[in-house]
Scaffold this motif. Structure first.
Motif, short mmCIF file in Angstrom:
data_model
loop_
_atom_site.label_atom_id
_atom_site.label_comp_id
_atom_site.label_asym_id
_atom_site.label_seq_id
_atom_site.Cartn_x
_atom_site.Cartn_y
_atom_site.Cartn_z
N LEU A 66 0.85 -1.19 0.00
CA LEU A 66 0.00 0.00 0.00
C LEU A 66 0.88 1.23 0.00
CD1 LEU A 66 -2.72 1.57 0.53
CD2 LEU A 66 -2.31 1.13 2.98
N ALA A 67 0.64 2.15 -0.93
CA ALA A 67 1.39 3.42 -0.97
C ALA A 67 0.40 4.56 -0.74
CB ALA A 67 2.10 3.59 -2.30
N MET A 68 0.80 5.50 0.10
CA MET A 68 -0.05 6.65 0.40
C MET A 68 0.79 7.92 0.41
SD MET A 68 -2.52 5.06 3.39
CE MET A 68 -3.93 6.08 2.96
N ALA A 69 0.13 9.02 0.09
CA ALA A 69 0.77 10.33 0.18
C ALA A 69 -0.25 11.30 0.74
CB ALA A 69 1.23 10.79 -1.21
N THR A 70 0.21 12.23 1.54
CA THR A 70 -0.71 13.21 2.11
C THR A 70 0.09 14.42 2.62
OG1 THR A 70 -2.60 13.48 3.60
CG2 THR A 70 -0.73 12.20 4.43
N ILE A 71 -0.59 15.27 3.39
CA ILE A 71 0.03 16.49 3.91
C ILE A 71 0.00 16.45 5.43
CG2 ILE A 71 -0.01 19.02 3.89
CD1 ILE A 71 -1.64 18.88 1.31
N ASN A 72 1.13 16.71 6.03
CA ASN A 72 1.26 16.74 7.48
C ASN A 72 0.48 17.93 8.05
OD1 ASN A 72 2.11 16.27 10.09
ND2 ASN A 72 4.29 16.25 9.59
N ARG A 73 -0.02 17.77 9.27
CA ARG A 73 -0.76 18.85 9.93
C ARG A 73 0.19 19.63 10.85
NH1 ARG A 73 -4.05 15.97 12.15
NH2 ARG A 73 -3.47 16.18 14.36
N VAL A 84 4.42 0.20 8.36
CA VAL A 84 5.07 1.13 7.44
C VAL A 84 6.51 0.69 7.21
CG1 VAL A 84 5.84 3.51 7.08
CG2 VAL A 84 3.58 3.06 8.06
N HIS A 85 6.87 0.47 5.95
CA HIS A 85 8.22 0.02 5.60
C HIS A 85 9.11 1.17 5.13
CE1 HIS A 85 7.23 -4.53 5.00
NE2 HIS A 85 6.57 -4.01 6.01
N ASP A 86 8.50 2.26 4.68
CA ASP A 86 9.28 3.39 4.19
C ASP A 86 8.47 4.67 4.35
OD1 ASP A 86 11.75 4.34 2.64
OD2 ASP A 86 10.12 5.16 1.43
N LEU A 87 9.13 5.74 4.75
CA LEU A 87 8.48 7.05 4.90
C LEU A 87 9.42 8.11 4.36
CD1 LEU A 87 6.18 8.84 6.14
CD2 LEU A 87 7.53 8.88 8.24
N GLU A 88 8.95 8.88 3.39
CA GLU A 88 9.78 9.90 2.74
C GLU A 88 9.05 11.24 2.71
OE1 GLU A 88 12.80 9.41 1.59
OE2 GLU A 88 12.96 7.22 1.42
N GLY A 89 9.79 12.30 2.98
CA GLY A 89 9.24 13.63 2.80
C GLY A 89 9.37 14.06 1.34
N VAL A 90 8.58 15.03 0.96
CA VAL A 90 8.67 15.61 -0.39
C VAL A 90 8.74 17.12 -0.23
CG1 VAL A 90 7.65 15.75 -2.68
CG2 VAL A 90 7.24 13.73 -1.28
N SER A 91 9.80 17.71 -0.76
CA SER A 91 10.04 19.15 -0.57
C SER A 91 10.02 19.90 -1.89
CB SER A 91 11.38 19.37 0.13
OG SER A 91 11.38 18.77 1.41
N TYR A 92 9.62 21.15 -1.78
CA TYR A 92 9.56 22.04 -2.96
C TYR A 92 10.71 23.02 -2.92
CZ TYR A 92 7.91 25.71 -6.11
OH TYR A 92 7.81 26.64 -7.12
N ASN A 93 11.41 23.15 -4.06
CA ASN A 93 12.49 24.13 -4.19
C ASN A 93 11.97 25.30 -5.02
OD1 ASN A 93 14.75 25.63 -5.14
ND2 ASN A 93 16.09 23.87 -4.83
N PRO A 94 11.67 26.45 -4.39
CA PRO A 94 11.09 27.56 -5.12
C PRO A 94 12.02 28.19 -6.15
CG PRO A 94 11.67 28.22 -2.89
CD PRO A 94 11.85 26.74 -2.96
N TYR A 125 4.45 14.23 2.47
CA TYR A 125 5.19 12.99 2.67
C TYR A 125 4.48 11.83 1.97
CZ TYR A 125 1.88 11.88 6.50
OH TYR A 125 0.75 11.60 7.24
N MET A 126 5.24 10.77 1.71
CA MET A 126 4.72 9.54 1.11
C MET A 126 5.22 8.37 1.94
SD MET A 126 5.14 10.24 -3.02
CE MET A 126 6.93 10.42 -2.97
N LEU A 127 4.48 7.27 1.89
CA LEU A 127 4.93 6.09 2.61
C LEU A 127 4.52 4.82 1.89
CD1 LEU A 127 2.24 4.71 4.07
CD2 LEU A 127 2.57 6.56 5.72
N LEU A 128 5.20 3.74 2.22
CA LEU A 128 4.88 2.43 1.71
C LEU A 128 4.63 1.50 2.89
CD1 LEU A 128 5.02 0.88 -1.17
CD2 LEU A 128 6.97 -0.25 -0.10
N ALA A 129 3.55 0.72 2.80
CA ALA A 129 3.19 -0.19 3.88
C ALA A 129 2.86 -1.56 3.33
CB ALA A 129 2.01 0.37 4.66
N ALA A 130 3.00 -2.58 4.17
CA ALA A 130 2.66 -3.95 3.82
C ALA A 130 2.17 -4.65 5.07
CB ALA A 130 3.86 -4.66 3.22
N ARG A 131 1.62 -5.84 4.87
CA ARG A 131 1.10 -6.58 6.02
C ARG A 131 2.20 -6.83 7.05
NH1 ARG A 131 -2.34 -8.39 2.06
NH2 ARG A 131 -4.54 -8.29 2.68
N ALA A 132 1.85 -6.58 8.29
CA ALA A 132 2.83 -6.72 9.38
C ALA A 132 3.21 -8.18 9.58
CB ALA A 132 2.23 -6.15 10.67
#
Length: 247
Positions: free
Chosen positions: A162-169, A215-225, A240-247
């Motif tokens: 499972l891959a997900m991406a969203t915005i931190n609060r 969660v097997h991987d967690l990466e931030g995504v940054s913008y360079n203006p 950020y984005m992450l990858l997950a699989a069955r525990a």
């Protein structure tokens, strides 16, 4: 969408995206920031899929035969390049106009994608599963976070991911993703996001854990203006984005 299927869809969010649906493929329109962001998330998904399924990411058809469910596919901006890499893609979106736009664009491009105007809950209720389930920039728009994660996880085949991406609060995300992107730079229509629906990495990790995944991987995504580019980063303070699989 079947009449009896439960749903995490927020009708107000669907209506908001319906108003800009026909502009999905305009790189200078309301979705221009997504077009700039898209290569980063595409590469992330490709590389993680290749790592998990033993493929060569340098191959033009590196995802050949891999089944992918793109939940909240919008106009197909991510679904199409995944299909070009050989994946067998199913795209879901609750907004009918989004699906109409996605289907038309794929047909004109000669790309076979199974686009459906239904929910992930309806799909998994029928027992459908996929090698990879994607929910990219979707969870911040749903009505029930845990139920949505549960449904996405249920759609993953054994050995899949499972891959997900969203915005931190965070205060930074309020300043950049809402004030900056919607009101100052006008990258997105005003009201596209609600800050209180943003999801922290800890919250999303907990929801994924309760769904029986890890969660097997967690990466931030940054913008360079200065370069007007996006890239992977250790900074998860905004995107950020992450990858997950069955525990």
């Amino acid at each position: 969408m079947s009449a009896g299927a439960s749903t995490t869809i927020d009708p107000a969010e669907v209506a908001r995206f319906e108003t800009i649906a026909e502009a999905w493929w305009d790189p200078k329109g309301p979705m221009k920031v997504l077009h700039k962001f898209n290569p980063v998330r595409l590469a992330y998904i490709r590389d993680e899929a290749c790592r998990r399924f033993g493929r060569d990411p340098r191959s033009a058809r590196s995802l050949e035969g891999i089944t992918i469910l793109d939940v909240g596919c919008g106009g197909g901006v991510l679904s199409e390049p995944l299909a070009r890499l050989g994946a067998k893609v199913t795209g879901l979106d609750p907004a009918p106009t989004n699906i109409s736009v996605a289907r038309l664009h794929a047909e004109r491009a000669g790309i076979a994608i199974d686009y459906r105007n239904e929910t992930v809950e309806a799909v998994v209720a029928r027992g459908e599963t996929f090698d990879m389930v994607l929910a990219m920039e979707v969870i911040e728009h749903v009505a029930d976070r845990q139920a949505f994660v549960n449904a996405c996880a249920q759609g993953v085949k054994p050995g899949g991911c499972l891959a997900m991406a969203t915005i931190n609060r965070t205060l930074r995300s309020f300043a950049s993703a809402i004030v900056g992107a919607e009101y100052i730079l006008r990258w997105l229509p005003k009201g596209t996001h609600e800050w209180d629906k943003f999801v922290t990495p800890d919250e999303l990790t907990d929801a994924i854990r309760h769904a029986g995944f890890g969660v097997h991987d967690l990466e931030g995504v940054s913008y360079n203006p200065l370069r007007d580019t996006w890239s992977l980063s250790s900074d998860t303070g905004v995107n950020y984005m992450l990858l997950a699989a069955r525990a």
